[in-house]
Design a protein around this motif. Sequence first.
Motif, PDB file in Angstrom:
ATOM      1  N   VAL A   1       1.177  -0.950   0.031  1.00  0.00           N
ATOM      2  CA  VAL A   1       0.090  -0.028   0.099  1.00  0.00           C
ATOM      3  C   VAL A   1       1.064   1.096   0.124  1.00  0.00           C
ATOM      4  CG1 VAL A   1      -1.957   1.718   1.391  1.00  0.00           C
ATOM      5  CG2 VAL A   1      -2.725  -1.100   1.386  1.00  0.00           C
ATOM      6  N   VAL A   2       1.592   0.753   0.973  1.00  0.00           N
ATOM      7  CA  VAL A   2       2.256   2.461   0.776  1.00  0.00           C
ATOM      8  C   VAL A   2       3.303   2.860  -0.621  1.00  0.00           C
ATOM      9  CG1 VAL A   2       4.686   3.226   1.857  1.00  0.00           C
ATOM     10  CG2 VAL A   2       2.954   2.346   3.621  1.00  0.00           C
ATOM     11  N   ASP A   3       3.939   1.079  -1.069  1.00  0.00           N
ATOM     12  CA  ASP A   3       4.984   1.257  -2.278  1.00  0.00           C
ATOM     13  C   ASP A   3       4.256   2.335  -3.108  1.00  0.00           C
ATOM     14  OD1 ASP A   3       7.291   0.473  -1.154  1.00  0.00           O
ATOM     15  OD2 ASP A   3       6.581  -1.582  -1.438  1.00  0.00           O
ATOM     16  N   THR A   4       2.637   1.848  -2.877  1.00  0.00           N
ATOM     17  CA  THR A   4       1.965   2.196  -4.226  1.00  0.00           C
ATOM     18  C   THR A   4       1.662   3.749  -4.357  1.00  0.00           C
ATOM     19  OG1 THR A   4       0.445   0.584  -4.568  1.00  0.00           O
ATOM     20  CG2 THR A   4      -0.712   2.133  -5.197  1.00  0.00           C
ATOM     21  N   LEU A   5       1.146   3.824  -3.121  1.00  0.00           N
ATOM     22  CA  LEU A   5       0.950   5.862  -2.513  1.00  0.00           C
ATOM     23  C   LEU A   5       2.556   6.830  -3.258  1.00  0.00           C
ATOM     24  CD1 LEU A   5      -0.434   5.675   0.474  1.00  0.00           C
ATOM     25  CD2 LEU A   5      -1.339   6.444  -0.992  1.00  0.00           C
ATOM     26  N   CYS A   6       3.617   5.745  -2.305  1.00  0.00           N
ATOM     27  CA  CYS A   6       4.520   6.088  -3.003  1.00  0.00           C
ATOM     28  C   CYS A   6       4.791   6.801  -4.168  1.00  0.00           C
ATOM     29  CB  CYS A   6       5.861   5.674  -2.509  1.00  0.00           C
ATOM     30  SG  CYS A   6       5.961   5.694  -0.673  1.00  0.00           S
ATOM     31  N   ALA A   7       4.531   5.674  -5.429  1.00  0.00           N
ATOM     32  CA  ALA A   7       4.509   5.450  -6.625  1.00  0.00           C
ATOM     33  C   ALA A   7       3.744   6.870  -8.007  1.00  0.00           C
ATOM     34  CB  ALA A   7       4.590   4.829  -7.332  1.00  0.00           C
ATOM     35  N   LEU A   8       2.657   6.860  -6.805  1.00  0.00           N
ATOM     36  CA  LEU A   8       1.450   7.732  -7.342  1.00  0.00           C
ATOM     37  C   LEU A   8       2.372   9.201  -6.585  1.00  0.00           C
ATOM     38  CD1 LEU A   8      -1.891   5.901  -6.075  1.00  0.00           C
ATOM     39  CD2 LEU A   8      -1.180   7.014  -8.844  1.00  0.00           C
ATOM     40  N   LEU A   9       2.301   9.633  -5.529  1.00  0.00           N
ATOM     41  CA  LEU A   9       3.253  10.364  -5.409  1.00  0.00           C
ATOM     42  C   LEU A   9       3.695  10.844  -5.921  1.00  0.00           C
ATOM     43  CD1 LEU A   9       2.617  10.231  -1.480  1.00  0.00           C
ATOM     44  CD2 LEU A   9       1.134  12.129  -2.521  1.00  0.00           C
ATOM     45  N   ASP A  10       5.094  10.122  -6.811  1.00  0.00           N
ATOM     46  CA  ASP A  10       6.160  10.462  -6.866  1.00  0.00           C
ATOM     47  C   ASP A  10       5.652  11.629  -8.942  1.00  0.00           C
ATOM     48  OD1 ASP A  10       8.087   9.467  -5.524  1.00  0.00           O
ATOM     49  OD2 ASP A  10       8.159   7.610  -6.747  1.00  0.00           O
ATOM     50  N   GLU A  11       4.515  11.075  -9.311  1.00  0.00           N
ATOM     51  CA  GLU A  11       3.857  10.839 -10.242  1.00  0.00           C
ATOM     52  C   GLU A  11       3.001  12.449 -10.127  1.00  0.00           C
ATOM     53  OE1 GLU A  11       0.184   9.821 -13.304  1.00  0.00           O
ATOM     54  OE2 GLU A  11       0.927   8.964 -11.868  1.00  0.00           O
ATOM     55  N   LEU A  12       2.333  12.815  -9.351  1.00  0.00           N
ATOM     56  CA  LEU A  12       1.271  13.276  -8.808  1.00  0.00           C
ATOM     57  C   LEU A  12       1.949  14.521  -8.305  1.00  0.00           C
ATOM     58  CD1 LEU A  12      -1.736  11.688  -8.077  1.00  0.00           C
ATOM     59  CD2 LEU A  12      -0.780  12.842 -10.578  1.00  0.00           C
ATOM     60  N   LEU A  13       2.965  14.615  -7.379  1.00  0.00           N
ATOM     61  CA  LEU A  13       3.533  15.657  -6.435  1.00  0.00           C
ATOM     62  C   LEU A  13       5.197  15.455  -6.082  1.00  0.00           C
ATOM     63  CD1 LEU A  13       2.318  17.634  -4.082  1.00  0.00           C
ATOM     64  CD2 LEU A  13       2.962  16.348  -2.415  1.00  0.00           C
ATOM     65  N   PRO A  14       5.799  15.252  -7.073  1.00  0.00           N
ATOM     66  CA  PRO A  14       6.867  15.525  -7.360  1.00  0.00           C
ATOM     67  C   PRO A  14       7.488  16.430  -6.353  1.00  0.00           C
ATOM     68  CG  PRO A  14       6.401  16.101  -9.855  1.00  0.00           C
ATOM     69  CD  PRO A  14       5.184  16.033  -8.542  1.00  0.00           C
ATOM     70  N   ASP A  15       8.806  15.691  -5.467  1.00  0.00           N
ATOM     71  CA  ASP A  15       9.830  15.919  -5.006  1.00  0.00           C
ATOM     72  C   ASP A  15      10.904  17.049  -5.023  1.00  0.00           C
ATOM     73  OD1 ASP A  15      11.165  15.456  -2.061  1.00  0.00           O
ATOM     74  OD2 ASP A  15      13.142  16.038  -3.901  1.00  0.00           O
ATOM     75  N   ALA A  16      10.738  17.981  -4.731  1.00  0.00           N
ATOM     76  CA  ALA A  16      11.445  19.525  -5.606  1.00  0.00           C
ATOM     77  C   ALA A  16      13.603  19.239  -5.963  1.00  0.00           C
ATOM     78  CB  ALA A  16      11.638  20.494  -4.389  1.00  0.00           C
ATOM     79  N   LEU A  17      13.282  18.165  -5.077  1.00  0.00           N
ATOM     80  CA  LEU A  17      15.212  17.620  -5.868  1.00  0.00           C
ATOM     81  C   LEU A  17      14.763  16.078  -6.497  1.00  0.00           C
ATOM     82  CD1 LEU A  17      16.516  18.358  -1.835  1.00  0.00           C
ATOM     83  CD2 LEU A  17      16.823  19.058  -4.181  1.00  0.00           C
ATOM     84  N   HIS A  18      13.490  15.004  -6.252  1.00  0.00           N
ATOM     85  CA  HIS A  18      13.418  14.800  -7.363  1.00  0.00           C
ATOM     86  C   HIS A  18      14.023  13.566  -7.010  1.00  0.00           C
ATOM     87  CE1 HIS A  18      13.393  17.318 -10.693  1.00  0.00           C
ATOM     88  NE2 HIS A  18      13.606  17.906 -10.929  1.00  0.00           N
TER      89      HIS A  18
END
Length: 353
Positions: A261-278
């Motif tokens: 579940v957490v890995d799925t969330l992280c992948a979606l957040l990488d796409e929808l809310l990318p970290d400023a430092l990538h």
Amino acid sequence: MRTLLVTGGAGFIGGNFVHYVLDAADVRVVNLDLLTYAGNLDTLADLRDNPRHVFVQGDIADRALVSQLLAEHEVDAVVNFAAESHVDRSIDGPGEFIQTNVVGTFNLLDCAREHWAKRSGGARDRFRFLHVSTDEVYGSLGPTGLFTETTAYAPNSPYSASKAASDHLVRAWFHTYGLPVVTTNCSNNYGPYQFPEKLIPLMILKAQRGEPLPIYGDGGNIRDWLYVMDHCRAIWRVLEAGAPGEVYNVGGNSERTNLEVVDTLCALLDELLPDALHRPHTELKSFVPDRPGHDRRYAIDATKLKRELGWEPRETFESGMRRTVTWYLENPAWCQRVMDGSYLGERLGAAAS
């Protein structure tokens, strides 16, 4: 036009159900909620001017209030969502769970019985009491098998024990008094308006702030995840066509470990809310000591609901998670308002360990 008394209708599942049923059916909703930390009027903000929605702040254990609402609004069905529901909180303070989930459900049942007994003809025949429960009453599964409606109860937390007790009361009011009840036992819900103490919204909010994402134990605990609007459709279908005295399990056919579940969330957040430092959000994952008495696996067999009433989930885990993450990212004001200072994302339920 049928009138429903929906209890706990400012909470997560109850609030979603109120929105769903007002859109899907020609009904009136009398919405009774005590507005504890997990019940929020912000969830119902768009219903303030809806003439078919009446909100009442109050306790399901208040006999005079419940009896008054049933009579005054000539209620045709009670849908009981009202419950203390977070396992970790039940470890810290089980008394509130007994009061709301057991004593409160008893009061609702007995008031409904008196109300139902006074009705006549078709109004009496149409009355229903739908009790919304959980798969946690069944205990913990091994690596194989599914919970069915005939699985023996084996609750392992104060929360699940209180819900099991309420389920037994509902069954007893049917067999002893003839009150036309139906019970649904659902798997883990997720979606909009969920208070951020639960896994999915908590991870989303912590990730937005760049905070560690705490995962209990080894992250291998398995749950069957059910998108909340699929659950709402199931509840309405059971209320429409479920047989009095019957139990219907509601599941999402989406078993996942907490780590998945957490890995799925992280992948979606990488796409929808990318970290400023990538940086990938998975770098925020943090493993913490497990919850006391943490059940290893739940999984629901919803065959009966599909076979008898034609329901099955519409959302996959992937589509439901995308809807959920998108909703939280687009509604920061709701999250900020419900996080009123009484809960700030800290771990609960650790005292017993």
